[in-house]
Design a protein around this motif. Sequence first.
Motif, short mmCIF file in Angstrom:
data_model
loop_
_atom_site.label_atom_id
_atom_site.label_comp_id
_atom_site.label_asym_id
_atom_site.label_seq_id
_atom_site.Cartn_x
_atom_site.Cartn_y
_atom_site.Cartn_z
N ARG A 7 72.80 57.70 70.76
CA ARG A 7 71.72 56.74 70.50
C ARG A 7 72.00 55.88 69.29
O ARG A 7 71.42 54.81 69.15
CB ARG A 7 70.41 57.48 70.30
CG ARG A 7 69.95 58.15 71.59
CD ARG A 7 68.62 58.77 71.42
NE ARG A 7 67.70 57.81 70.82
CZ ARG A 7 66.42 57.74 71.10
NH1 ARG A 7 65.91 58.55 71.98
NH2 ARG A 7 65.64 56.88 70.50
N GLY A 8 72.82 56.31 68.37
CA GLY A 8 73.11 55.54 67.18
C GLY A 8 73.47 56.43 66.01
O GLY A 8 73.48 57.65 66.12
N HIS A 73 66.22 50.40 56.16
CA HIS A 73 66.80 50.08 57.46
C HIS A 73 68.16 50.76 57.54
O HIS A 73 68.95 50.66 56.63
CB HIS A 73 67.00 48.56 57.62
CG HIS A 73 65.73 47.78 57.56
ND1 HIS A 73 64.78 47.82 58.56
CD2 HIS A 73 65.25 46.94 56.63
CE1 HIS A 73 63.78 47.03 58.24
NE2 HIS A 73 64.03 46.49 57.06
N GLY A 74 68.43 51.39 58.64
CA GLY A 74 69.75 51.98 58.83
C GLY A 74 69.73 53.49 58.71
O GLY A 74 68.67 54.11 58.61
N TYR A 104 73.76 45.82 54.92
CA TYR A 104 73.36 44.45 55.18
C TYR A 104 72.37 44.00 54.11
O TYR A 104 71.43 44.72 53.79
CB TYR A 104 72.72 44.31 56.57
CG TYR A 104 72.49 42.85 56.92
CD1 TYR A 104 73.49 42.12 57.55
CD2 TYR A 104 71.31 42.21 56.55
CE1 TYR A 104 73.31 40.78 57.83
CE2 TYR A 104 71.13 40.87 56.82
CZ TYR A 104 72.13 40.16 57.46
OH TYR A 104 71.97 38.82 57.72
N THR A 164 79.14 35.99 69.82
CA THR A 164 78.02 36.12 70.75
C THR A 164 78.10 35.14 71.93
O THR A 164 77.40 35.30 72.92
CB THR A 164 76.67 35.93 70.03
OG1 THR A 164 76.63 34.61 69.45
CG2 THR A 164 76.49 36.98 68.93
N ARG A 170 75.78 42.96 71.11
CA ARG A 170 75.46 42.48 69.78
C ARG A 170 75.69 43.56 68.74
O ARG A 170 75.40 44.74 68.99
CB ARG A 170 73.99 42.03 69.69
CG ARG A 170 73.64 40.87 70.62
CD ARG A 170 74.37 39.61 70.18
NE ARG A 170 74.05 38.47 70.99
CZ ARG A 170 74.81 38.02 71.97
NH1 ARG A 170 75.92 38.63 72.31
NH2 ARG A 170 74.47 36.93 72.66
N ARG A 171 76.20 43.13 67.56
CA ARG A 171 76.26 44.04 66.43
C ARG A 171 74.85 44.43 66.03
O ARG A 171 73.92 43.62 66.15
CB ARG A 171 76.92 43.35 65.23
CG ARG A 171 78.40 43.17 65.35
CD ARG A 171 78.96 42.40 64.18
NE ARG A 171 78.85 43.13 62.92
CZ ARG A 171 79.59 42.85 61.85
NH1 ARG A 171 80.49 41.88 61.89
NH2 ARG A 171 79.43 43.53 60.74
N TRP A 172 74.68 45.64 65.52
CA TRP A 172 73.38 46.06 65.03
C TRP A 172 73.10 45.31 63.73
O TRP A 172 73.98 45.15 62.88
CB TRP A 172 73.37 47.56 64.79
CG TRP A 172 72.03 48.05 64.36
CD1 TRP A 172 70.97 48.32 65.15
CD2 TRP A 172 71.60 48.29 63.02
NE1 TRP A 172 69.89 48.73 64.38
CE2 TRP A 172 70.27 48.71 63.08
CE3 TRP A 172 72.21 48.19 61.78
CZ2 TRP A 172 69.54 49.05 61.95
CZ3 TRP A 172 71.48 48.52 60.65
CH2 TRP A 172 70.15 48.95 60.75
N LYS A 173 71.89 44.83 63.58
CA LYS A 173 71.50 44.11 62.36
C LYS A 173 70.06 44.49 62.06
O LYS A 173 69.20 44.37 62.93
CB LYS A 173 71.64 42.60 62.60
CG LYS A 173 71.32 41.75 61.39
CD LYS A 173 71.57 40.27 61.73
CE LYS A 173 71.27 39.37 60.58
NZ LYS A 173 71.55 37.96 60.91
N PRO A 174 69.80 44.93 60.84
CA PRO A 174 68.42 45.29 60.51
C PRO A 174 67.48 44.09 60.59
O PRO A 174 67.88 42.98 60.43
CB PRO A 174 68.50 45.82 59.09
CG PRO A 174 69.89 45.68 58.63
CD PRO A 174 70.71 45.12 59.73
#
Length: 174
Positions: A7-8, A73-74, A104, A164, A170-174
Motif C-alpha cells: 500500500r505504500g 505528510h509522509g 517535499y 506525466t 504519478r510520483r507521490w506528492k503530499p
Amino acid sequence: MSDNPVRGMDHIGITVADIEAATQFFIDAFGAKVLYDSLPLAGEDNEGTHNEQVLNLAPGTVVKAVRMLWLRHGPGIELFQMQGPTQREPVRPSDYGLQHFAVYVEDMPEAITRFERAGGKMFTEPQPLTFAPEKGEGNCFCYGRTPWGSVIELISTPSPLPYTQHTSLRRWKP
C-alpha cells in the motif's frame, strides 16, 4: 482486494548516536512530533541473540532506545539509539544501499533555514532539477547532512513534471 498487497511506505528507520538530539533536530527542521517510545531511553537496554537475529545486528549490539516520530505528510521516522562493537559512519550518496531520503517542501528557502538552524548543513544552494523528466520552472532540490551524518534531500516541484505526458502513473506528492 488488490492482487498487490503493498500500500505504500510506512516509515524509515535511522540509527543515531543521541536519540534526544536527533528527535529535536526532526522537530526543529521538519515539525515532527513524538508518537511514542517503543523502548524508552531511561528503560532497560534491549540486547541478546534474538535481536541480533531479527535485526541482523552485530553480536554484542545493545539497543538503548527506539522512538517513532510523526511527520505531517509522509511516512513516520523510527529512531534507534544503539551501541555496537562495529558501528560505521553514515553512507554517502555514492555508497551502495539506502543513502538518502527526500522531504517535499513548498518553501525551499524557509526549509533550508529550518534545517540549518536545527543543526544540519546543506551541501550547496538549491539546484534546478536537471533530468528531462523532472525539469520545470522552480523545480529544485538541495542535499544536506544531519548533525549525526545522514543525508536528507529537500525537493520542491511546483511546476508540472514532463514525465506525466508519457504515462498515467504519478510520483507521490503530499
